[in-house]
Design a protein around this motif. Structure first.
Motif, PDB file in Angstrom:
ATOM      1  N   ARG A   1       0.307  -1.352   0.112  1.00  0.00           N
ATOM      2  CA  ARG A   1       0.210   0.044   0.394  1.00  0.00           C
ATOM      3  C   ARG A   1       0.892   1.165  -0.002  1.00  0.00           C
ATOM      4  O   ARG A   1       0.488   2.206  -0.834  1.00  0.00           O
ATOM      5  CB  ARG A   1      -1.105   0.367   1.271  1.00  0.00           C
ATOM      6  N   ALA A   2       1.905   1.270   0.711  1.00  0.00           N
ATOM      7  CA  ALA A   2       2.851   2.647   0.912  1.00  0.00           C
ATOM      8  C   ALA A   2       3.865   2.706  -0.159  1.00  0.00           C
ATOM      9  O   ALA A   2       3.179   3.511  -0.966  1.00  0.00           O
ATOM     10  CB  ALA A   2       3.533   2.443   1.801  1.00  0.00           C
ATOM     11  N   ALA A   3       4.279   1.713  -1.102  1.00  0.00           N
ATOM     12  CA  ALA A   3       4.599   1.680  -1.930  1.00  0.00           C
ATOM     13  C   ALA A   3       3.796   1.690  -3.319  1.00  0.00           C
ATOM     14  O   ALA A   3       4.025   2.889  -4.583  1.00  0.00           O
ATOM     15  CB  ALA A   3       5.425   0.630  -2.556  1.00  0.00           C
ATOM     16  N   SER A   4       2.453   1.149  -3.606  1.00  0.00           N
ATOM     17  CA  SER A   4       0.998   2.290  -4.226  1.00  0.00           C
ATOM     18  C   SER A   4       0.953   3.296  -4.815  1.00  0.00           C
ATOM     19  O   SER A   4       0.889   4.120  -5.790  1.00  0.00           O
ATOM     20  CB  SER A   4      -0.093   1.412  -4.107  1.00  0.00           C
ATOM     21  N   ILE A   5       1.052   3.936  -3.693  1.00  0.00           N
ATOM     22  CA  ILE A   5       0.955   5.841  -2.680  1.00  0.00           C
ATOM     23  C   ILE A   5       1.950   6.041  -3.258  1.00  0.00           C
ATOM     24  O   ILE A   5       1.969   7.602  -4.537  1.00  0.00           O
ATOM     25  CB  ILE A   5       0.497   5.658  -1.708  1.00  0.00           C
ATOM     26  N   VAL A   6       3.556   5.674  -3.452  1.00  0.00           N
ATOM     27  CA  VAL A   6       4.863   6.494  -4.144  1.00  0.00           C
ATOM     28  C   VAL A   6       4.347   6.320  -4.902  1.00  0.00           C
ATOM     29  O   VAL A   6       4.369   7.560  -6.012  1.00  0.00           O
ATOM     30  CB  VAL A   6       6.013   5.686  -3.016  1.00  0.00           C
ATOM     31  N   ARG A   7       4.446   5.243  -5.914  1.00  0.00           N
ATOM     32  CA  ARG A   7       3.997   5.437  -7.067  1.00  0.00           C
ATOM     33  C   ARG A   7       3.014   6.244  -8.051  1.00  0.00           C
ATOM     34  O   ARG A   7       3.692   6.765  -9.062  1.00  0.00           O
ATOM     35  CB  ARG A   7       4.190   3.378  -7.615  1.00  0.00           C
ATOM     36  N   SER A   8       1.993   6.154  -7.742  1.00  0.00           N
ATOM     37  CA  SER A   8       1.412   6.554  -7.716  1.00  0.00           C
ATOM     38  C   SER A   8       1.463   8.477  -7.594  1.00  0.00           C
ATOM     39  O   SER A   8       1.338   9.345  -8.794  1.00  0.00           O
ATOM     40  CB  SER A   8      -0.535   6.797  -7.303  1.00  0.00           C
ATOM     41  N   ARG A   9       2.490   8.702  -6.507  1.00  0.00           N
ATOM     42  CA  ARG A   9       2.812  10.438  -6.732  1.00  0.00           C
ATOM     43  C   ARG A   9       3.787  10.462  -7.449  1.00  0.00           C
ATOM     44  O   ARG A   9       3.614  11.749  -7.106  1.00  0.00           O
ATOM     45  CB  ARG A   9       3.027  10.298  -5.308  1.00  0.00           C
ATOM     46  N   LEU A  10       4.329   9.158  -7.842  1.00  0.00           N
ATOM     47  CA  LEU A  10       5.905  10.123  -8.717  1.00  0.00           C
ATOM     48  C   LEU A  10       5.155   9.664 -10.033  1.00  0.00           C
ATOM     49  O   LEU A  10       6.509   9.898 -11.108  1.00  0.00           O
ATOM     50  CB  LEU A  10       7.010   9.149  -8.196  1.00  0.00           C
ATOM     51  N   GLY A  11       3.838   9.952 -10.111  1.00  0.00           N
ATOM     52  CA  GLY A  11       3.083   9.693 -11.426  1.00  0.00           C
ATOM     53  C   GLY A  11       3.281   8.267 -12.842  1.00  0.00           C
ATOM     54  O   GLY A  11       3.230   8.196 -14.151  1.00  0.00           O
ATOM     55  N   GLY A  12       3.357   7.055 -11.516  1.00  0.00           N
ATOM     56  CA  GLY A  12       3.393   5.969 -11.837  1.00  0.00           C
ATOM     57  C   GLY A  12       2.164   5.737 -12.639  1.00  0.00           C
ATOM     58  O   GLY A  12       1.349   4.165 -11.887  1.00  0.00           O
ATOM     59  N   GLY A  13       0.842   6.305 -12.609  1.00  0.00           N
ATOM     60  CA  GLY A  13      -0.276   5.712 -12.347  1.00  0.00           C
ATOM     61  C   GLY A  13      -0.882   6.234 -10.984  1.00  0.00           C
ATOM     62  O   GLY A  13      -0.793   6.552 -10.153  1.00  0.00           O
ATOM     63  N   GLY A  14      -1.805   5.809 -11.446  1.00  0.00           N
ATOM     64  CA  GLY A  14      -3.422   5.853 -10.239  1.00  0.00           C
ATOM     65  C   GLY A  14      -3.669   7.538  -9.570  1.00  0.00           C
ATOM     66  O   GLY A  14      -3.511   7.980 -11.308  1.00  0.00           O
ATOM     67  N   SER A  15      -4.270   7.699  -9.066  1.00  0.00           N
ATOM     68  CA  SER A  15      -5.139   8.926  -8.534  1.00  0.00           C
ATOM     69  C   SER A  15      -4.456   9.980  -7.694  1.00  0.00           C
ATOM     70  O   SER A  15      -4.184   9.522  -6.722  1.00  0.00           O
ATOM     71  CB  SER A  15      -6.660   8.543  -9.056  1.00  0.00           C
ATOM     72  N   GLY A  16      -4.858  10.879  -7.127  1.00  0.00           N
ATOM     73  CA  GLY A  16      -4.405  12.076  -6.533  1.00  0.00           C
ATOM     74  C   GLY A  16      -3.619  12.960  -6.772  1.00  0.00           C
ATOM     75  O   GLY A  16      -3.378  13.402  -8.333  1.00  0.00           O
TER      76      GLY A  16
END
Length: 148
Positions: A132-147
């Motif tokens: 979960r923590a890594a998923s948020i880091v990836r999404s924050r760095l532009g690796g997909g996801g919302s936010g």
């Protein structure tokens, strides 16, 4: 032992305050959605009132309450409970969604809020905490996801 009991009581009280604040926040969010829906419907020609608006300080304070509270102080002494991480992520994600929907810069979650979410997941008791923590880091760095 009295000092330990007092610390547990204070932490439990913080959890109660966080839960109450969360319930109020959820009610305001529901009201906001209902008013927005009414304003965007074609059947409503008169805008009688503005939807409630929550600013950055409300979201920050709500995440602070959860970050410093423990629901079961004696049960989990090593980290954050999974409910806490989930709640903080929900709050910051909602803030981000509101930012994207309205374009209100005041609602754009900053790095402090996202770091709080990541930190809570990293120290939680959830079995998928690192994912979960890594998923948020990836999404924050532009690796997909919302936010935001």
């Amino acid at each position: 032992e009295e000092n330990g009991t007092k610390g547990n009581t204070d932490s439990t009280m913080k959890w109660c305050y966080a839960e109450r604040a969360y319930m109020v926040w959820k009610a305001v969010e529901v009201c906001y959605d209902a008013v927005q829906k009414r304003h965007t419907s074609s059947s409503s020609s008169l805008k009688m009132y503005e939807p409630p608006r929550l600013d950055r300080d409300v979201y920050i304070e709500l995440t602070n309450l959860y970050a410093t509270a423990k629901r079961n102080p004696g049960w989990n002494t090593t980290g954050v409970e999974r409910d806490t991480a989930e709640r903080i992520q929900e709050i910051v994600t909602t803030m981000s969604d509101r930012y994207y929907a309205a374009g209100n810069l005041d609602l754009r979650p900053n790095v402090v809020l996202w770091n709080r979410v990541i930190g809570c997941w990293a120290s939680s008791d959830h079995c998928e905490k690192s994912h979960r923590a890594a998923s948020i880091v990836r999404s924050r760095l532009g690796g997909g996801g919302s936010g935001g």
